[in-house]
Structures are given as C-alpha cells and as structure tokens.
Design a protein around this motif. Structure first.
Motif, PDB file in Angstrom:
ATOM      1  N   ASP A  52      -1.714  37.456  30.639  1.00  0.00           N
ATOM      2  CA  ASP A  52      -1.761  39.245  31.513  1.00  0.00           C
ATOM      3  C   ASP A  52      -1.841  39.620  30.811  1.00  0.00           C
ATOM      4  N   GLU A  53      -2.154  40.040  29.241  1.00  0.00           N
ATOM      5  CA  GLU A  53      -2.249  40.743  28.489  1.00  0.00           C
ATOM      6  C   GLU A  53      -3.687  41.367  28.205  1.00  0.00           C
ATOM      7  N   GLY A  54      -4.497  40.468  28.479  1.00  0.00           N
ATOM      8  CA  GLY A  54      -5.768  40.734  28.417  1.00  0.00           C
ATOM      9  C   GLY A  54      -6.725  40.272  27.328  1.00  0.00           C
ATOM     10  N   ALA A  55      -6.185  39.397  26.359  1.00  0.00           N
ATOM     11  CA  ALA A  55      -5.513  38.905  24.766  1.00  0.00           C
ATOM     12  C   ALA A  55      -7.087  37.911  24.306  1.00  0.00           C
ATOM     13  N   VAL A  56      -7.422  37.415  26.061  1.00  0.00           N
ATOM     14  CA  VAL A  56      -8.514  36.472  25.953  1.00  0.00           C
ATOM     15  C   VAL A  56      -9.741  37.030  26.534  1.00  0.00           C
ATOM     16  N   GLN A  57     -11.194  37.133  25.852  1.00  0.00           N
ATOM     17  CA  GLN A  57     -12.145  37.949  25.179  1.00  0.00           C
ATOM     18  C   GLN A  57     -13.113  36.463  25.518  1.00  0.00           C
ATOM     19  N   CYS A  58     -13.742  35.778  24.899  1.00  0.00           N
ATOM     20  CA  CYS A  58     -14.613  35.312  24.675  1.00  0.00           C
ATOM     21  C   CYS A  58     -14.317  33.398  25.490  1.00  0.00           C
ATOM     22  N   GLY A  59     -13.083  33.972  24.769  1.00  0.00           N
ATOM     23  CA  GLY A  59     -12.365  32.486  24.302  1.00  0.00           C
ATOM     24  C   GLY A  59     -11.665  31.446  23.271  1.00  0.00           C
ATOM     25  N   PHE A  60     -13.258  31.788  22.438  1.00  0.00           N
ATOM     26  CA  PHE A  60     -13.734  31.102  21.167  1.00  0.00           C
ATOM     27  C   PHE A  60     -12.421  31.024  20.403  1.00  0.00           C
ATOM     28  N   CYS A  61     -11.645  32.402  19.898  1.00  0.00           N
ATOM     29  CA  CYS A  61     -10.608  32.072  19.530  1.00  0.00           C
ATOM     30  C   CYS A  61      -9.326  31.820  19.475  1.00  0.00           C
ATOM     31  N   THR A  62      -9.404  31.989  21.120  1.00  0.00           N
ATOM     32  CA  THR A  62      -8.067  31.807  21.819  1.00  0.00           C
ATOM     33  C   THR A  62      -7.332  30.311  21.354  1.00  0.00           C
ATOM     34  N   LEU A  91      -9.930  34.528  13.067  1.00  0.00           N
ATOM     35  CA  LEU A  91     -10.789  35.657  13.101  1.00  0.00           C
ATOM     36  C   LEU A  91     -11.450  35.294  14.657  1.00  0.00           C
ATOM     37  N   CYS A  92     -10.841  37.254  15.256  1.00  0.00           N
ATOM     38  CA  CYS A  92     -11.652  37.405  16.338  1.00  0.00           C
ATOM     39  C   CYS A  92     -12.942  38.650  16.860  1.00  0.00           C
ATOM     40  N   ARG A  93     -13.439  37.534  16.942  1.00  0.00           N
ATOM     41  CA  ARG A  93     -15.061  39.145  16.935  1.00  0.00           C
ATOM     42  C   ARG A  93     -14.783  39.667  17.987  1.00  0.00           C
ATOM     43  N   CYS A  94     -14.298  39.158  19.526  1.00  0.00           N
ATOM     44  CA  CYS A  94     -14.148  40.471  20.320  1.00  0.00           C
ATOM     45  C   CYS A  94     -13.510  41.043  20.664  1.00  0.00           C
ATOM     46  N   THR A  95     -11.971  41.463  19.947  1.00  0.00           N
ATOM     47  CA  THR A  95     -11.017  43.025  19.725  1.00  0.00           C
ATOM     48  C   THR A  95     -10.452  42.700  18.083  1.00  0.00           C
ATOM     49  N   GLY A  96     -10.555  44.157  19.137  1.00  0.00           N
ATOM     50  CA  GLY A  96      -9.469  45.157  17.633  1.00  0.00           C
ATOM     51  C   GLY A  96      -7.947  44.291  16.595  1.00  0.00           C
ATOM     52  N   TYR A  97      -7.980  42.818  17.914  1.00  0.00           N
ATOM     53  CA  TYR A  97      -6.358  42.046  17.622  1.00  0.00           C
ATOM     54  C   TYR A  97      -5.244  43.418  18.425  1.00  0.00           C
ATOM     55  N   TYR A  98      -5.370  44.375  18.456  1.00  0.00           N
ATOM     56  CA  TYR A  98      -4.081  44.839  19.600  1.00  0.00           C
ATOM     57  C   TYR A  98      -3.503  44.276  20.920  1.00  0.00           C
ATOM     58  N   LYS A  99      -4.427  43.487  20.936  1.00  0.00           N
ATOM     59  CA  LYS A  99      -4.038  43.053  22.594  1.00  0.00           C
ATOM     60  C   LYS A  99      -3.123  41.838  22.491  1.00  0.00           C
ATOM     61  N   ILE A 100      -4.250  40.796  20.796  1.00  0.00           N
ATOM     62  CA  ILE A 100      -3.070  39.841  21.108  1.00  0.00           C
ATOM     63  C   ILE A 100      -2.038  39.723  20.325  1.00  0.00           C
ATOM     64  N   ILE A 101      -1.773  40.688  19.450  1.00  0.00           N
ATOM     65  CA  ILE A 101      -0.478  40.882  18.863  1.00  0.00           C
ATOM     66  C   ILE A 101       0.418  41.150  19.772  1.00  0.00           C
ATOM     67  N   GLN A 102       0.438  42.606  20.594  1.00  0.00           N
ATOM     68  CA  GLN A 102       0.291  42.474  22.238  1.00  0.00           C
ATOM     69  C   GLN A 102       1.201  41.406  23.183  1.00  0.00           C
ATOM     70  N   ALA A 103       0.399  40.344  22.863  1.00  0.00           N
ATOM     71  CA  ALA A 103       0.651  39.149  23.661  1.00  0.00           C
ATOM     72  C   ALA A 103       1.655  38.556  22.999  1.00  0.00           C
ATOM     73  N   ILE A 104       1.367  38.081  21.443  1.00  0.00           N
ATOM     74  CA  ILE A 104       2.574  37.879  20.594  1.00  0.00           C
ATOM     75  C   ILE A 104       3.922  37.861  21.299  1.00  0.00           C
ATOM     76  N   ARG A 105       3.897  39.478  20.651  1.00  0.00           N
ATOM     77  CA  ARG A 105       5.140  40.184  20.813  1.00  0.00           C
ATOM     78  C   ARG A 105       5.879  39.926  23.020  1.00  0.00           C
ATOM     79  N   LYS A 106       5.024  39.459  23.543  1.00  0.00           N
ATOM     80  CA  LYS A 106       5.518  39.744  25.264  1.00  0.00           C
ATOM     81  C   LYS A 106       6.526  37.962  25.252  1.00  0.00           C
ATOM     82  N   ALA A 107       5.594  37.193  24.193  1.00  0.00           N
ATOM     83  CA  ALA A 107       5.507  35.687  24.339  1.00  0.00           C
ATOM     84  C   ALA A 107       6.957  35.970  23.807  1.00  0.00           C
ATOM     85  N   ALA A 108       7.302  36.373  23.148  1.00  0.00           N
ATOM     86  CA  ALA A 108       7.906  36.943  22.176  1.00  0.00           C
ATOM     87  C   ALA A 108       9.247  36.753  23.305  1.00  0.00           C
ATOM     88  N   GLU A 109       9.742  38.010  23.705  1.00  0.00           N
ATOM     89  CA  GLU A 109      10.163  38.579  24.322  1.00  0.00           C
ATOM     90  C   GLU A 109      10.269  38.092  25.716  1.00  0.00           C
TER      91      GLU A 109
END
Length: 158
Positions: free
Chosen positions: A92-102, A132-150
């Motif tokens: 939902d938060e677009g935290a998946v790009q190539c998917g390898f690190c996901t 490590l994620c080579r595709c993102t700046g981690y912002y969307k990943i952190i946002q996704a984890i925050r939203k998952a907690a909520e």
C-alpha cells in the motif's frame, strides 16, 4: 544429524547436514524461496528470518542450530491466503520496488512489531539497520512499518 523444529507453525523432524546453512536449507530442502541470498556474509539482511522471536540472518546460521527452535519465514506470515498487515502496508505504501530486500525488511519489521507495537521512527530505523535496500531511500519502508504498527494497534483495539 536429526533435528526437530517448528517452521511456519508446522512441526518438523528431519535429517540434516551439519554444515548446511539455514538459508540453503530453507530454499533448497524446504522449497521456501522468499528468503533471499544477497551477500552470504550477514551484511545485507536479504535472508532475514525470525528464530524464536528474533530477526537473524539465515546465511550465518547452520541448520543444526535450529534444533528445538521455532523459525518463521516470510511465507509463514500470511494466514488463510490473507497477507500479514506488514506485507499489505509494504504494498500500500509503495515500499516494494525490485522486491529483493522486501522479505528481509518485512521479517525485521515483524520481529520489531512483535516486541514493540508502537515503535518510534528511530526504533524502526534501528530494527532495519541490518537490511540494505539499493532501490529506495528507506522513507517508504519506514512509513510502511509505521503504518503497519498503526494498523495492528487498531486490530488489537477491536
């Protein structure tokens, strides 16, 4: 060597090679290919699984070490065809790009949220610092984890 363990909520007793890495065992023997090999040295987190509630790099664990333990892989998170809230928020938060690190990121997030249902951004960053994620700046990943907690908090309130 024969070991007994729980893998994704299923009890197993199996003959294993003493020198086999858990990563290879999961992928090659158990057919669970969601766990990825990145560096093979415990530096990238792509192979993260949860053993007895703790996020670990499966490339650094020998299979005999899981004897008597409970292991959860990314495949073990969904229930009855429904994605785990963490998996869903990554989508939902677009935290998946190539998917390898996901898968590794999700497993690190799961271990965090299992022990801390309302982590700060700093705690989230600390929990995923070994991934490590080579595709993102981690912002969307952190946002996704925050939203998952909520999302999990709202589920717990019901």
């Amino acid at each position: 060597m024969k070991i007994s363990f729980i893998l994704n909520n299923e009890k197993h007793t199996q003959e294993v090679r003493e020198d086999m890495r858990l990563l290879d065992f999961l992928r090659d023997e158990m057919g669970l290919t969601g766990t990825k090999e990145g560096c093979g040295e415990g530096e990238c987190g792509a192979c993260t699984v949860i053993i007895d509630g703790k996020a670990v790099n499966s490339c650094l664990v020998l299979v005999p070490e899981i004897d008597g333990s409970e292991v959860v892989t990314v495949e073990g998170l969904s229930r009855s065809g429904e994605l785990d809230p963490i998996q869903q928020t990554f989508i939902d938060e677009g935290a998946v790009q190539c998917g390898f690190c996901t898968p590794g990121m999700i497993m690190s997030a799961k271990a965090l949220l299992d022990r801390n249902s309302a982590p700060s951004d700093e705690e989230i960053m600390e929990a995923i610092e070994g991934n490590l994620c080579r595709c993102t700046g981690y912002y969307k990943i952190i946002q996704a984890i925050r939203k998952a907690a909520e999302s999990l908090a709202k589920t717990d309130e019901k």
